[in-house]
Design a protein around this motif. Structure first.
Motif, PDB file in Angstrom:
ATOM      1  N   ARG A 109       0.839  -1.195   0.000  1.00  0.00           N
ATOM      2  CA  ARG A 109       0.000   0.000   0.000  1.00  0.00           C
ATOM      3  C   ARG A 109       0.872   1.241   0.000  1.00  0.00           C
ATOM      4  O   ARG A 109       1.840   1.336   0.764  1.00  0.00           O
ATOM      5  CB  ARG A 109      -0.914   0.030   1.232  1.00  0.00           C
ATOM      6  CG  ARG A 109      -1.787   1.280   1.322  1.00  0.00           C
ATOM      7  CD  ARG A 109      -2.603   1.306   2.597  1.00  0.00           C
ATOM      8  NE  ARG A 109      -3.398   2.533   2.670  1.00  0.00           N
ATOM      9  CZ  ARG A 109      -4.163   2.877   3.711  1.00  0.00           C
ATOM     10  NH1 ARG A 109      -4.234   2.062   4.769  1.00  0.00           N
ATOM     11  NH2 ARG A 109      -4.850   3.999   3.694  1.00  0.00           N
ATOM     12  N   ARG A 119      -0.823   5.766  -3.923  1.00  0.00           N
ATOM     13  CA  ARG A 119      -1.483   5.555  -5.207  1.00  0.00           C
ATOM     14  C   ARG A 119      -2.038   4.151  -5.375  1.00  0.00           C
ATOM     15  O   ARG A 119      -3.024   3.947  -6.075  1.00  0.00           O
ATOM     16  CB  ARG A 119      -0.507   5.842  -6.361  1.00  0.00           C
ATOM     17  CG  ARG A 119      -0.078   7.274  -6.515  1.00  0.00           C
ATOM     18  CD  ARG A 119       0.849   7.432  -7.709  1.00  0.00           C
ATOM     19  NE  ARG A 119       2.118   6.752  -7.477  1.00  0.00           N
ATOM     20  CZ  ARG A 119       3.201   7.337  -6.982  1.00  0.00           C
ATOM     21  NH1 ARG A 119       3.166   8.613  -6.657  1.00  0.00           N
ATOM     22  NH2 ARG A 119       4.330   6.653  -6.817  1.00  0.00           N
ATOM     23  N   LEU A 120      -1.388   3.169  -4.767  1.00  0.00           N
ATOM     24  CA  LEU A 120      -1.631   1.777  -5.112  1.00  0.00           C
ATOM     25  C   LEU A 120      -1.914   0.931  -3.873  1.00  0.00           C
ATOM     26  O   LEU A 120      -1.273   1.098  -2.831  1.00  0.00           O
ATOM     27  CB  LEU A 120      -0.402   1.226  -5.835  1.00  0.00           C
ATOM     28  CG  LEU A 120      -0.515  -0.091  -6.586  1.00  0.00           C
ATOM     29  CD1 LEU A 120      -1.499   0.037  -7.747  1.00  0.00           C
ATOM     30  CD2 LEU A 120       0.864  -0.507  -7.105  1.00  0.00           C
ATOM     31  N   VAL A 162      -2.426  -3.284  -3.170  1.00  0.00           N
ATOM     32  CA  VAL A 162      -2.348  -4.616  -3.752  1.00  0.00           C
ATOM     33  C   VAL A 162      -2.882  -5.609  -2.731  1.00  0.00           C
ATOM     34  O   VAL A 162      -2.390  -5.676  -1.599  1.00  0.00           O
ATOM     35  CB  VAL A 162      -0.905  -4.987  -4.149  1.00  0.00           C
ATOM     36  CG1 VAL A 162      -0.884  -6.346  -4.846  1.00  0.00           C
ATOM     37  CG2 VAL A 162      -0.300  -3.914  -5.049  1.00  0.00           C
ATOM     38  N   ILE A 205      -8.202  -1.656 -10.626  1.00  0.00           N
ATOM     39  CA  ILE A 205      -7.474  -1.377 -11.862  1.00  0.00           C
ATOM     40  C   ILE A 205      -7.729  -2.478 -12.889  1.00  0.00           C
ATOM     41  O   ILE A 205      -7.692  -2.264 -14.089  1.00  0.00           O
ATOM     42  CB  ILE A 205      -5.966  -1.233 -11.577  1.00  0.00           C
ATOM     43  CG1 ILE A 205      -5.732  -0.054 -10.620  1.00  0.00           C
ATOM     44  CG2 ILE A 205      -5.176  -1.023 -12.859  1.00  0.00           C
ATOM     45  CD1 ILE A 205      -4.302   0.065 -10.128  1.00  0.00           C
ATOM     46  N   LEU A 250      -4.920  -5.507  -8.135  1.00  0.00           N
ATOM     47  CA  LEU A 250      -4.477  -4.132  -7.930  1.00  0.00           C
ATOM     48  C   LEU A 250      -5.654  -3.172  -7.837  1.00  0.00           C
ATOM     49  O   LEU A 250      -6.630  -3.288  -8.582  1.00  0.00           O
ATOM     50  CB  LEU A 250      -3.573  -3.689  -9.085  1.00  0.00           C
ATOM     51  CG  LEU A 250      -2.379  -4.562  -9.454  1.00  0.00           C
ATOM     52  CD1 LEU A 250      -1.592  -3.909 -10.579  1.00  0.00           C
ATOM     53  CD2 LEU A 250      -1.498  -4.821  -8.253  1.00  0.00           C
ATOM     54  N   CYS A 285      -6.471   1.229  -7.239  1.00  0.00           N
ATOM     55  CA  CYS A 285      -5.898   2.577  -7.241  1.00  0.00           C
ATOM     56  C   CYS A 285      -6.531   3.387  -6.121  1.00  0.00           C
ATOM     57  O   CYS A 285      -7.756   3.489  -6.030  1.00  0.00           O
ATOM     58  CB  CYS A 285      -6.127   3.257  -8.583  1.00  0.00           C
ATOM     59  SG  CYS A 285      -5.278   4.856  -8.725  1.00  0.00           S
ATOM     60  N   ARG A 289      -5.535   6.574 -11.719  1.00  0.00           N
ATOM     61  CA  ARG A 289      -6.102   5.315 -12.208  1.00  0.00           C
ATOM     62  C   ARG A 289      -5.855   5.101 -13.700  1.00  0.00           C
ATOM     63  O   ARG A 289      -5.512   3.999 -14.131  1.00  0.00           O
ATOM     64  CB  ARG A 289      -7.601   5.275 -11.925  1.00  0.00           C
ATOM     65  CG  ARG A 289      -8.269   3.950 -12.277  1.00  0.00           C
ATOM     66  CD  ARG A 289      -9.692   3.896 -11.751  1.00  0.00           C
ATOM     67  NE  ARG A 289     -10.300   2.603 -11.987  1.00  0.00           N
ATOM     68  CZ  ARG A 289     -11.346   2.399 -12.792  1.00  0.00           C
ATOM     69  NH1 ARG A 289     -11.883   3.421 -13.448  1.00  0.00           N
ATOM     70  NH2 ARG A 289     -11.863   1.203 -12.950  1.00  0.00           N
ATOM     71  N   TYR A 311      -2.409   3.624 -14.555  1.00  0.00           N
ATOM     72  CA  TYR A 311      -2.261   2.187 -14.309  1.00  0.00           C
ATOM     73  C   TYR A 311      -3.065   1.367 -15.308  1.00  0.00           C
ATOM     74  O   TYR A 311      -2.608   0.323 -15.786  1.00  0.00           O
ATOM     75  CB  TYR A 311      -2.695   1.857 -12.882  1.00  0.00           C
ATOM     76  CG  TYR A 311      -1.723   2.337 -11.830  1.00  0.00           C
ATOM     77  CD1 TYR A 311      -0.442   1.809 -11.747  1.00  0.00           C
ATOM     78  CD2 TYR A 311      -2.084   3.332 -10.918  1.00  0.00           C
ATOM     79  CE1 TYR A 311       0.456   2.248 -10.779  1.00  0.00           C
ATOM     80  CE2 TYR A 311      -1.193   3.774  -9.955  1.00  0.00           C
ATOM     81  CZ  TYR A 311       0.078   3.232  -9.887  1.00  0.00           C
ATOM     82  OH  TYR A 311       0.961   3.672  -8.945  1.00  0.00           O
ATOM     83  N   ASP A 370       6.023   0.913 -12.608  1.00  0.00           N
ATOM     84  CA  ASP A 370       5.074   1.916 -12.130  1.00  0.00           C
ATOM     85  C   ASP A 370       5.184   3.177 -12.983  1.00  0.00           C
ATOM     86  O   ASP A 370       6.277   3.736 -13.147  1.00  0.00           O
ATOM     87  CB  ASP A 370       5.353   2.244 -10.666  1.00  0.00           C
ATOM     88  CG  ASP A 370       4.238   3.057 -10.042  1.00  0.00           C
ATOM     89  OD1 ASP A 370       4.109   4.257 -10.390  1.00  0.00           O
ATOM     90  OD2 ASP A 370       3.485   2.501  -9.214  1.00  0.00           O
TER      91      ASP A 370
END
Length: 304
Positions: free
Chosen positions: A95, A98-99, A101, A137, A149, A151, A157, A160, A283
């Motif tokens: 984390r 932006r992201l 997982v 995503i 994933l 966003c 977004r 990605y 990325d």
């Protein structure tokens, strides 16, 4: 013109739904809702209007006496009755600003839809991480487990998603399926996949291929094999359809090669033996090579 931004906030991790109303002379909003959603009992809509759970384009609740607001947008929260809890949790693998997982378990839908609203990975993560603007995503089937994933920054977004659209994301899956000693592996399987008319499943038909998967055998256990699957394209049900077409359908697949009867909503036995094992990409914002792997394991069946 109805605004694109919802006038009411997310609730319990679920963003509101909307309906653009057509022109018409319905006597009131209730009459329209009962006709438009005939599968929902009238008492349900009456109750929701009485409790102020249907909103206008400004975020103000409608009432039982509200006239029909032609050409306007109404907002509401999707509901399901007696939604069955999925007794498995997702792990957070990563984390940042932006992201996010996550390592998704089997049986947990990715996003709200149909009978799944609260019991979805997106809804859970929005509440758990206090990220109401979190968005997926990409997608995984409800039956599939593994790396997914999300966003956390709406402004990022598109960056990605462009990676997936331009095939700059390397995805690796594992599956347990029947072993066929006559099937030469490794191999790259290509085919033209099309959704069956009126159905949900994909079938291979003659024509220029629109799907491609690299298939490798990792291990054999009796009449079962553990396979590494490397999809070059991302068609719906691609891996499941490809292995079924090769005569080695994935273990416990309820759709391929034949559609099975629905199981009870609370039957969590026999998970599909398909796992999104790993994902790798550069990325687009940090320039860093990212690689995330699932910690989950598929189960070997008895060697029959």
């Amino acid at each position: 013109m109805s605004q694109r931004t919802a006038p009411i906030p997310a609730r319990h991790g679920v963003t509101p739904s909307f309906l653009q109303l057509p022109a018409g002379d319905w006597p009131d909003l209730l009459s329209f809702l009962c006709a438009r959603f005939a599968h929902i009992p009238t008492k349900t809509w009456r109750s929701r209007l009485e409790k102020g759970e249907v909103f206008d384009h400004r975020g103000c609740p409608h009432t039982l006496d509200s006239p029909y607001p032609a050409n306007r947008r109404i907002w509401y929260y999707r509901e399901t009755e007696q939604e069955v809890e999925v007794p498995f949790e997702a792990d957070i693998l990563y984390r940042d600003a932006r992201l996010v997982v996550a390592d998704k378990p089997h049986f947990l839908a990715c996003i709200p839809g149909g009978r799944h609203v609260q019991q979805t990975l997106l809804t859970r993560l929005r509440s758990q991480l206090d990220l109401p603007a979190l968005t997926p995503i990409h997608r995984l089937d409800r039956e599939t487990a593994g790396v997914m994933l999300f966003c956390a920054d709406p402004g990022c977004r598109a960056g990605y998603q462009t990676l997936f659209q331009s095939r700059q994301v390397a995805k690796e899956y594992e599956a347990i399926a029947r072993f066929d000693q006559n099937l030469a592996l490794p191999r790259t399987h290509q085919s033209l996949l099309r959704e069956e008319p009126g159905g949900f499943v994909m079938r291979e038909i003659a024509g220029t291929p629109n799907s491609e998967t690299r298939i490798e055998l990792l291990a054999q256990h009796g009449q079962w094999g553990r396979y590494r699957l490397l999809p070059h394209t991302g068609r719906k049900h691609q891996l499941r359809a490809h292995l079924a077409a090769l005569g080695i359908p994935i273990r416990n697949d309820p759709w391929y090669p034949h559609l099975l009867d629905d199981k009870a909503a609370d039957d969590f036995s026999a998970p599909l033996q398909l796992l999104a094992r790993a994902i790798r990409f550069t990325d687009p914002y940090s320039g860093k090579t990212q690689c995330f792997s699932s910690t989950r394991q598929l189960d070997w069946p008895d060697a029959d």
